[in-house]
Scaffold this active site. Structure first.
Site, PDB file in Angstrom:
ATOM      1  N   VAL A  90       0.824  -1.207   0.000  1.00  0.00           N
ATOM      2  CA  VAL A  90       0.000   0.000   0.000  1.00  0.00           C
ATOM      3  C   VAL A  90       0.858   1.256   0.000  1.00  0.00           C
ATOM      4  O   VAL A  90       0.345   2.367  -0.015  1.00  0.00           O
ATOM      5  CB  VAL A  90      -0.999  -0.022   1.179  1.00  0.00           C
ATOM      6  N   ASP A  91       2.203   1.077   0.019  1.00  0.00           N
ATOM      7  CA  ASP A  91       3.083   2.243  -0.123  1.00  0.00           C
ATOM      8  C   ASP A  91       3.124   2.654  -1.591  1.00  0.00           C
ATOM      9  O   ASP A  91       2.626   1.944  -2.461  1.00  0.00           O
ATOM     10  CB  ASP A  91       4.499   1.924   0.416  1.00  0.00           C
ATOM     11  N   HIS A 106      -4.329  -4.430  -3.078  1.00  0.00           N
ATOM     12  CA  HIS A 106      -4.777  -4.228  -1.696  1.00  0.00           C
ATOM     13  C   HIS A 106      -5.009  -2.748  -1.374  1.00  0.00           C
ATOM     14  O   HIS A 106      -5.042  -2.372  -0.204  1.00  0.00           O
ATOM     15  CB  HIS A 106      -3.758  -4.828  -0.712  1.00  0.00           C
ATOM     16  N   CYS A 136     -20.154  13.558  -0.314  1.00  0.00           N
ATOM     17  CA  CYS A 136     -21.450  13.500   0.379  1.00  0.00           C
ATOM     18  C   CYS A 136     -21.426  14.181   1.745  1.00  0.00           C
ATOM     19  O   CYS A 136     -22.471  14.338   2.378  1.00  0.00           O
ATOM     20  CB  CYS A 136     -21.922  12.050   0.528  1.00  0.00           C
ATOM     21  N   GLY A 172       9.367 -10.928  -2.663  1.00  0.00           N
ATOM     22  CA  GLY A 172       9.192 -10.462  -1.287  1.00  0.00           C
ATOM     23  C   GLY A 172       7.795 -10.637  -0.739  1.00  0.00           C
ATOM     24  O   GLY A 172       7.274  -9.744  -0.069  1.00  0.00           O
ATOM     25  N   ALA A 216      16.173  -8.496  -2.132  1.00  0.00           N
ATOM     26  CA  ALA A 216      15.580  -8.078  -3.414  1.00  0.00           C
ATOM     27  C   ALA A 216      16.421  -7.025  -4.117  1.00  0.00           C
ATOM     28  O   ALA A 216      16.452  -6.991  -5.357  1.00  0.00           O
ATOM     29  CB  ALA A 216      14.160  -7.556  -3.176  1.00  0.00           C
TER      30      ALA A 216
HETATM   31  P1  OAD Z   1       4.833 -10.664   4.566  1.00  0.00           P
HETATM   32  O1  OAD Z   1       5.344  -9.808   5.682  1.00  0.00           O
HETATM   33  O2  OAD Z   1       3.869 -11.714   4.895  1.00  0.00           O
HETATM   34  O3  OAD Z   1       6.061 -11.344   3.839  1.00  0.00           O
HETATM   35  C1  OAD Z   1       7.192 -10.622   3.438  1.00  0.00           C
HETATM   36  C2  OAD Z   1       8.116 -11.579   2.731  1.00  0.00           C
HETATM   37  O4  OAD Z   1       9.230 -10.835   2.240  1.00  0.00           O
HETATM   38  C3  OAD Z   1       8.674 -12.692   3.619  1.00  0.00           C
HETATM   39  O5  OAD Z   1       8.502 -13.937   2.957  1.00  0.00           O
HETATM   40  C4  OAD Z   1      10.156 -12.338   3.761  1.00  0.00           C
HETATM   41  O6  OAD Z   1      10.989 -13.496   3.802  1.00  0.00           O
HETATM   42  C5  OAD Z   1      10.415 -11.553   2.485  1.00  0.00           C
HETATM   43  N1  OAD Z   1      11.479 -10.542   2.583  1.00  0.00           N
HETATM   44  C6  OAD Z   1      11.768  -9.733   3.622  1.00  0.00           C
HETATM   45  N2  OAD Z   1      12.778  -8.910   3.328  1.00  0.00           N
HETATM   46  C7  OAD Z   1      13.152  -9.198   2.059  1.00  0.00           C
HETATM   47  C8  OAD Z   1      14.158  -8.700   1.162  1.00  0.00           C
HETATM   48  N3  OAD Z   1      14.981  -7.710   1.529  1.00  0.00           N
HETATM   49  N4  OAD Z   1      14.252  -9.242  -0.075  1.00  0.00           N
HETATM   50  C9  OAD Z   1      13.421 -10.249  -0.463  1.00  0.00           C
HETATM   51  N5  OAD Z   1      12.455 -10.756   0.329  1.00  0.00           N
HETATM   52  C10 OAD Z   1      12.322 -10.256   1.571  1.00  0.00           C
HETATM   53  O7  OAD Z   1       4.251  -9.660   3.463  1.00  0.00           O
HETATM   54  P2  OAD Z   1       3.261  -9.940   2.245  1.00  0.00           P
HETATM   55  O8  OAD Z   1       3.483 -11.292   1.670  1.00  0.00           O
HETATM   56  O9  OAD Z   1       3.378  -8.772   1.342  1.00  0.00           O
HETATM   57  O10 OAD Z   1      -2.507  -7.397   3.321  1.00  0.00           O
HETATM   58  O11 OAD Z   1       1.868  -9.898   2.978  1.00  0.00           O
HETATM   59  C11 OAD Z   1       0.711 -10.076   2.209  1.00  0.00           C
HETATM   60  C12 OAD Z   1      -0.425  -9.269   2.778  1.00  0.00           C
HETATM   61  O12 OAD Z   1      -0.611  -9.609   4.146  1.00  0.00           O
HETATM   62  C13 OAD Z   1      -0.216  -7.779   2.806  1.00  0.00           C
HETATM   63  O13 OAD Z   1      -0.493  -7.155   1.573  1.00  0.00           O
HETATM   64  C14 OAD Z   1      -1.170  -7.323   3.844  1.00  0.00           C
HETATM   65  C15 OAD Z   1      -0.921  -8.402   4.882  1.00  0.00           C
HETATM   66  O14 OAD Z   1      -1.915  -8.682   5.724  1.00  0.00           O
HETATM   67  C16 OAD Z   1      -3.409  -6.485   3.717  1.00  0.00           C
HETATM   68  O15 OAD Z   1      -3.145  -5.546   4.447  1.00  0.00           O
HETATM   69  C17 OAD Z   1      -4.741  -6.718   3.123  1.00  0.00           C
END
Ligand code: OAD
Length: 229
Positions: A90-91, A106, A136, A172, A216
């Site tokens: 969301v950034d 999202h 509104c 990521g 990444a």
């Molecule tokens: P997560 O916090 O669940 O996962 C982040 C992933 O990034 C993990 O698997 C880490 O191992 C990996 N990671 C961390 N640092 C990294 C780096 N420097 N390079 C590569 N990988 C790295 O985040 P999301 O999968 O994005 O939804 O979470 C999914 C959704 O859950 C979000 O969009 C949010 C949350 O609830 C809502 O808010 C609706």
């Protein structure tokens, strides 16, 4: 023309200084997800939910895109590539890096949504119970973020792009939240080569053909250099 679909998650922004959701020091360690990211939580304690997202909006405006965001912006402009960039984040860091089109499945911190009439407008830095809807007038503003239990945005467009993809890359993301976690199986069944970029194997790692383990900011520019020759 190579058709590429990239899905990013919180890990792509971690090296810019934004917390991920899960894992050590993750965002939800301080705030339980059910306390802040559901419609029920917003009904129960709107001030807590607004504060949580106001803090994230302020933090997101302080940080800079990193080398992974920049490389993805370059990929969008590469000859012979058609890129669909989908993010769960969301950034606004993909846009800040110059990505021409970003599908925010999202939602986004810089959007406000009126819970009374569904009008959307650019979010002020702080949204609270006194923020009126410009359409509104109701004082029912919320962040334009998809909460658990709500339907992610742009799913038809994403499914169409996945169905045509030659390459699907997930960067990521932990593979814990659906429907995004299911994109790999869908793309793979339609014939795409699937590549995962993560510090570790994700929950759905076994579905990918290739794994690039590491930060990444290193793995993504290296891959994009390969793709663009
Ligand atoms: P997560 O916090 O669940 O996962 C982040 C992933 O990034 C993990 O698997 C880490 O191992 C990996 N990671 C961390 N640092 C990294 C780096 N420097 N390079 C590569 N990988 C790295 O985040 P999301 O999968 O994005 O939804 O979470 C999914 C959704 O859950 C979000 O969009 C949010 C949350 O609830 C809502 O808010 C609706």
């Amino acid at each position: 023309m190579q058709r590429i679909v990239v899905l990013t998650g919180a890990g792509v922004s971690a090296e810019s200084g934004l917390s991920t959701f899960r894992g050590g020091g993750g965002l939800w360690d301080n705030h339980r997800v059910e306390d802040v990211a559901t419609p029920e939580a917003f009904a129960r304690d709107p001030d807590l939910v607004q504060r949580f997202y106001n803090e994230r909006r302020a933090k997101a405006r302080e940080v800079q895109p990193n080398a992974a965001h920049t490389a993805l912006a370059q990929l969008a402009r590469a000859d012979g590539v058609h890129l669909t960039l989908v993010t769960q984040n969301v950034d606004g860091l993909h846009e800040a890096a110059g990505s021409p089109r970003v599908i925010h499945m999202h939602g986004a911190l810089d959007g406000a949504l009126c819970a009374a009439c569904d009008h959307r407008w650019p979010a002020p830095l702080v949204i609270d119970g006194s923020t009126p809807c410009p359409a509104c007038g109701a004082k029912a503003a919320r962040p334009d973020i998809v909460w658990f239990g709500e339907v992610p945005y742009h799913m038809d467009e994403i499914a169409e792009a996945l169905g045509q993809a030659d390459i699907f890359a997930a960067i990521g993301t932990s593979g814990r939240v659906y429907p995004a976690a299911g994109f790999v199986d869908y793309a793979s069944a339609q014939g795409a080569t699937c590549i995962e970029f993560n510090l570790d194997a994700s929950e759905v790692a076994q579905s990918f053909d290739d794994h690039r383990i590491g930060p990444a900011t290193q793995t993504v520019p290296a891959w994009i250099a390969e793709v663009t020759g």
